[in-house]
Design an enzyme around this catalytic site. Structure first.
Site, PDB file in Angstrom:
ATOM      1  N   ARG A 164       0.773  -1.126   0.091  1.00 63.02           N
ATOM      2  CA  ARG A 164       0.007  -0.049  -0.205  1.00 63.02           C
ATOM      3  C   ARG A 164       1.144   1.369  -0.006  1.00 63.02           C
ATOM      4  O   ARG A 164       1.976   1.325   0.485  1.00 63.02           O
ATOM      5  CB  ARG A 164      -0.830  -0.057   1.139  1.00 63.02           C
ATOM      6  CG  ARG A 164      -1.909   1.294   1.248  1.00 63.02           C
ATOM      7  CD  ARG A 164      -2.931   0.871   2.178  1.00 63.02           C
ATOM      8  NE  ARG A 164      -2.795   0.905   3.445  1.00 63.02           N
ATOM      9  CZ  ARG A 164      -3.889   0.844   4.343  1.00 63.02           C
ATOM     10  NH1 ARG A 164      -5.204   0.818   4.037  1.00 63.02           N
ATOM     11  NH2 ARG A 164      -3.435   1.099   5.538  1.00 63.02           N
ATOM     12  N   ARG A 183       2.811   4.190   4.409  1.00 69.43           N
ATOM     13  CA  ARG A 183       2.298   4.776   5.815  1.00 69.43           C
ATOM     14  C   ARG A 183       3.218   4.011   6.938  1.00 69.43           C
ATOM     15  O   ARG A 183       3.662   2.850   6.798  1.00 69.43           O
ATOM     16  CB  ARG A 183       1.028   4.373   6.034  1.00 69.43           C
ATOM     17  CG  ARG A 183       0.047   5.583   5.924  1.00 69.43           C
ATOM     18  CD  ARG A 183      -1.380   5.223   5.556  1.00 69.43           C
ATOM     19  NE  ARG A 183      -1.915   4.290   6.680  1.00 69.43           N
ATOM     20  CZ  ARG A 183      -2.972   4.042   7.032  1.00 69.43           C
ATOM     21  NH1 ARG A 183      -4.083   4.354   6.107  1.00 69.43           N
ATOM     22  NH2 ARG A 183      -3.478   3.340   7.985  1.00 69.43           N
ATOM     23  N   ARG A 213      -2.344  -4.046  14.329  1.00 68.37           N
ATOM     24  CA  ARG A 213      -3.554  -3.633  14.108  1.00 68.37           C
ATOM     25  C   ARG A 213      -4.405  -4.673  13.692  1.00 68.37           C
ATOM     26  O   ARG A 213      -5.728  -4.625  13.835  1.00 68.37           O
ATOM     27  CB  ARG A 213      -3.316  -2.640  12.881  1.00 68.37           C
ATOM     28  CG  ARG A 213      -2.473  -1.193  13.185  1.00 68.37           C
ATOM     29  CD  ARG A 213      -2.121  -0.679  11.928  1.00 68.37           C
ATOM     30  NE  ARG A 213      -2.918  -0.321  10.813  1.00 68.37           N
ATOM     31  CZ  ARG A 213      -2.646  -0.352   9.491  1.00 68.37           C
ATOM     32  NH1 ARG A 213      -1.573  -0.666   9.222  1.00 68.37           N
ATOM     33  NH2 ARG A 213      -3.591   0.100   8.699  1.00 68.37           N
TER      34      ARG A 213
HETATM   35  P1  ADP Z   1      -6.684   1.352   8.423  1.00 69.31           P
HETATM   36  O1  ADP Z   1      -5.816   1.122   7.368  1.00 69.31           O
HETATM   37  O2  ADP Z   1      -6.081   0.663   9.644  1.00 69.31           O
HETATM   38  O3  ADP Z   1      -8.149   1.123   8.285  1.00 69.31           O
HETATM   39  P2  ADP Z   1      -7.175   4.129   9.433  1.00 69.31           P
HETATM   40  O4  ADP Z   1      -6.785   5.088   8.134  1.00 69.31           O
HETATM   41  O5  ADP Z   1      -8.782   3.881   9.499  1.00 69.31           O
HETATM   42  O6  ADP Z   1      -6.709   2.597   8.959  1.00 69.31           O
HETATM   43  O7  ADP Z   1      -6.925   4.355  10.786  1.00 69.31           O
HETATM   44  C1  ADP Z   1      -5.451   4.682  10.924  1.00 69.31           C
HETATM   45  C2  ADP Z   1      -5.011   4.931  12.443  1.00 69.31           C
HETATM   46  O8  ADP Z   1      -6.101   5.845  12.926  1.00 69.31           O
HETATM   47  C3  ADP Z   1      -5.884   3.441  13.149  1.00 69.31           C
HETATM   48  O9  ADP Z   1      -4.845   2.453  13.403  1.00 69.31           O
HETATM   49  C4  ADP Z   1      -6.120   4.224  14.500  1.00 69.31           C
HETATM   50  O10 ADP Z   1      -4.975   4.498  15.488  1.00 69.31           O
HETATM   51  C5  ADP Z   1      -6.570   5.444  14.253  1.00 69.31           C
HETATM   52  N1  ADP Z   1      -7.975   5.436  14.130  1.00 69.31           N
HETATM   53  C6  ADP Z   1      -8.720   5.645  12.969  1.00 69.31           C
HETATM   54  N2  ADP Z   1     -10.076   5.528  13.218  1.00 69.31           N
HETATM   55  C7  ADP Z   1     -10.274   5.358  14.462  1.00 69.31           C
HETATM   56  C8  ADP Z   1     -11.384   5.130  15.323  1.00 69.31           C
HETATM   57  N3  ADP Z   1     -12.654   4.965  14.881  1.00 69.31           N
HETATM   58  N4  ADP Z   1     -11.253   4.766  16.757  1.00 69.31           N
HETATM   59  C9  ADP Z   1      -9.753   4.503  17.059  1.00 69.31           C
HETATM   60  N5  ADP Z   1      -8.686   4.753  16.234  1.00 69.31           N
HETATM   61  C10 ADP Z   1      -8.957   5.181  15.093  1.00 69.31           C
END
Ligand code: ADP
Ligand code: ZN
Length: 210
Positions: free
Chosen positions: A123, A156, A167
């Site tokens: 990614r 990232r 994660r």
């Molecule tokens: P992913 O690729 O893991 O779906 P995101 O871009 O949605 O990644 O989120 C990246 C990071 O932002 C997460 O690992 C978390 O630390 C934080 N984060 C995003 N949305 C939330 C949420 N709803 N609650 C808690 N942490 C969040």
């Protein structure tokens, strides 16, 4: 129509959100993108969120809930919205219910963990506009350059292999219980992520219309 996209990190929620956004003309709200933006701008919530994000942990509920609440109050959300990456815990889902928001459907994009690991390692994201790409599955037209804005695409920080494992563990422990939460409400639809993005998109759109 108010929709939630549920799924492990890297399952392709963001890509499917874009597809729905175009089809229904409602905005996508990505808490991950909003948090990254807040970190970049050094805002109060950004400062609170940074260390959690870098290690692959969830940002505390009250921080994310606050951000989300302000965002869905904006004008462009009045005909509906797509939540990408929120809620991620049962308390976040309860907060949404308590805000009086009616969710029409929850679409789970299901991809097995092994595939997830493979996907996240390829990614790339645009450091300027946040668009997401993949070196094999969704390459940029010019390597390293964002199709949408010409910004530079980078790996990232939280896509490093060790953080990816964190994660995934966090997803299974804290987010996957939401499937039961929304199944009970009769709102959960599961779409299996396909090799071809366009195939997944067809399934997603069919799930929304059903
Ligand atoms: P992913 O690729 O893991 O779906 P995101 O871009 O949605 O990644 O989120 C990246 C990071 O932002 C997460 O690992 C978390 O630390 C934080 N984060 C995003 N949305 C939330 C949420 N709803 N609650 C808690 N942490 C969040
Ligand atoms: Zn860009």
């Amino acid at each position: 129509m108010n929709l939630i996209l549920l799924g492990a990190p890297g399952a392709g929620k963001g890509t499917q959100a874009e597809v729905i956004c175009k089809a229904l003309n409602i905005p996508t709200i990505s808490t991950g993108n909003m948090l990254r933006e807040a970190v970049k701008n050094g805002t109060k919530s950004g400062l609170e969120a940074k260390s959690f994000m870098d290690s692959g942990k969830l940002v505390p509920d009250e921080v994310v809930i606050g951000i989300l609440k302000d965002r869905i109050a904006e004008d462009d959300c009045k005909n509906g919205f797509i939540l990408d990456g929120f809620p991620r815990t049962v308390p976040q889902a309860e907060a949404l219910d308590n805000m009086g928001v009616t969710i029409d459907k929850v679409i789970e994009i299901y991809v097995p963990d092994e595939k997830i690991k493979q996907r996240l390692s390829g990614r790339r994201v645009c450091e300027r506009c946040g668009n997401s790409y993949h070196v094999d599955f969704k390459p940029t037209k010019v390597e390293g350059v964002c199709d949408a804005c010409g910004g530079k695409t980078v790996i990232r920080k939280d896509d490093e292999p060790e953080t990816v494992n964190n994660r995934l563990a966090v997803y299974h422990e804290q987010t996957a219980p939401l499937k039961g939460y929304y199944e009970k409400q009769g709102k959960l639809v599961t779409v299996e992520g396909q090799e071809e993005v366009s195939e997944t998109s067809k399934l997603t759109l069919a799930a929304i219309e059903a």
